[in-house]
Every structure is written in structure tokens, then in C-alpha cells.
Design a protein around this motif. Structure first.
Motif, mmCIF file in Angstrom:
data_model
loop_
_atom_site.group_PDB
_atom_site.id
_atom_site.type_symbol
_atom_site.label_atom_id
_atom_site.label_comp_id
_atom_site.label_asym_id
_atom_site.label_seq_id
_atom_site.Cartn_x
_atom_site.Cartn_y
_atom_site.Cartn_z
ATOM 1 N N ASP A 65 -18.533 11.321 1.711
ATOM 2 C CA ASP A 65 -18.853 9.966 2.154
ATOM 3 C C ASP A 65 -18.110 9.625 3.446
ATOM 4 O OD1 ASP A 65 -20.627 9.549 0.084
ATOM 5 O OD2 ASP A 65 -19.186 8.470 -1.170
ATOM 6 N N TRP A 66 -16.878 10.057 3.571
ATOM 7 C CA TRP A 66 -16.141 9.837 4.821
ATOM 8 C C TRP A 66 -16.739 10.683 5.940
ATOM 9 C CZ3 TRP A 66 -12.913 6.046 5.950
ATOM 10 C CH2 TRP A 66 -12.267 5.375 4.913
ATOM 11 N N ASP A 121 -16.222 11.878 -2.430
ATOM 12 C CA ASP A 121 -15.539 10.909 -1.574
ATOM 13 C C ASP A 121 -15.328 11.481 -0.171
ATOM 14 O OD1 ASP A 121 -13.908 8.283 -1.508
ATOM 15 O OD2 ASP A 121 -12.523 9.781 -0.691
ATOM 16 N N SER A 169 -14.570 7.220 -7.385
ATOM 17 C CA SER A 169 -15.963 7.650 -7.209
ATOM 18 C C SER A 169 -16.864 7.242 -8.367
ATOM 19 C CB SER A 169 -16.028 9.168 -7.045
ATOM 20 O OG SER A 169 -15.512 9.539 -5.792
ATOM 21 N N THR A 220 -19.761 11.758 6.396
ATOM 22 C CA THR A 220 -21.070 11.276 6.850
ATOM 23 C C THR A 220 -21.014 9.830 7.339
ATOM 24 O OG1 THR A 220 -21.678 10.586 4.613
ATOM 25 C CG2 THR A 220 -22.327 12.820 5.303
ATOM 26 N N GLU A 221 -19.801 9.293 7.439
ATOM 27 C CA GLU A 221 -19.541 7.939 7.915
ATOM 28 C C GLU A 221 -20.129 6.844 7.031
ATOM 29 O OE1 GLU A 221 -20.404 7.622 12.095
ATOM 30 O OE2 GLU A 221 -18.912 9.119 12.599
ATOM 31 N N LYS A 222 -20.311 7.158 5.744
ATOM 32 C CA LYS A 222 -20.689 6.104 4.799
ATOM 33 C C LYS A 222 -19.520 5.128 4.678
ATOM 34 C CE LYS A 222 -22.194 5.300 0.059
ATOM 35 N NZ LYS A 222 -22.456 5.910 -1.240
ATOM 36 N N PHE A 223 -18.304 5.661 4.710
ATOM 37 C CA PHE A 223 -17.089 4.853 4.753
ATOM 38 C C PHE A 223 -16.569 4.911 6.177
ATOM 39 C CE2 PHE A 223 -16.240 6.512 0.220
ATOM 40 C CZ PHE A 223 -17.002 5.521 -0.340
ATOM 41 N N ARG A 224 -16.247 3.760 6.723
ATOM 42 C CA ARG A 224 -15.696 3.718 8.082
ATOM 43 C C ARG A 224 -14.624 2.646 8.165
ATOM 44 N NH1 ARG A 224 -20.798 2.888 11.750
ATOM 45 N NH2 ARG A 224 -21.572 1.871 9.897
#
Length: 63
Positions: A43-44, A40, A15, A46-50
Motif C-alpha cells: 500500500d505504501w 501494508d 491491516s 503503490t502510494e495508497k498511503f501518502r
């Protein structure tokens, strides 16, 4: 009998990039703190990481 020297592994926090110890004594590994771990997770959530999905969409049935 002598005890073998234990090498402490240091990694960058995913992070914030701060160097942190990667060992069982670090409850937040690979993160440096609970805050970075929760950032982190957020972020997952909120779908910042997909993870990309390359499967084609379902086609409607023809009549």
C-alpha cells in the motif's frame, strides 16, 4: 525471589484488525502475519498511503 508477572499486550493488526500479541516474540509486530506486513508495504509502495506535502511547488525563474 519470585519472578514478576509479565503482562502481554494485545493490539489490533493495522491491516486486517485481528487481535495479535505485541511483544518481541511476534516477529511481525504490530502486524499479525507476514502477509499483513507485506500488504501494508504494498500500500505504501503503490502510494495508497501518502504523507501530505504542504510545501509550495518551485516557481519558474522569471527572465
Amino acid at each position: 525471589m519470585t519472578q514478576a508477572a509479565v503482562k502481554v499486550r494485545k493490539v489490533a493488526c493495522p491491516s486486517c484488525g485481528e487481535t495479535t500479541e505485541y511483544s518481541p516474540t511476534n516477529a511481525f509486530r504490530p502486524f499479525c502475519s507476514q502477509r499483513c506486513k507485506l500488504v501494508d508495504l504494498g500500500d505504501w509502495a503503490t502510494e495508497k498511503f501518502r504523507i501530505p506535502d504542504h510545501t509550495p511547488p518551485d516557481l519558474p525563474e522569471s527572465e
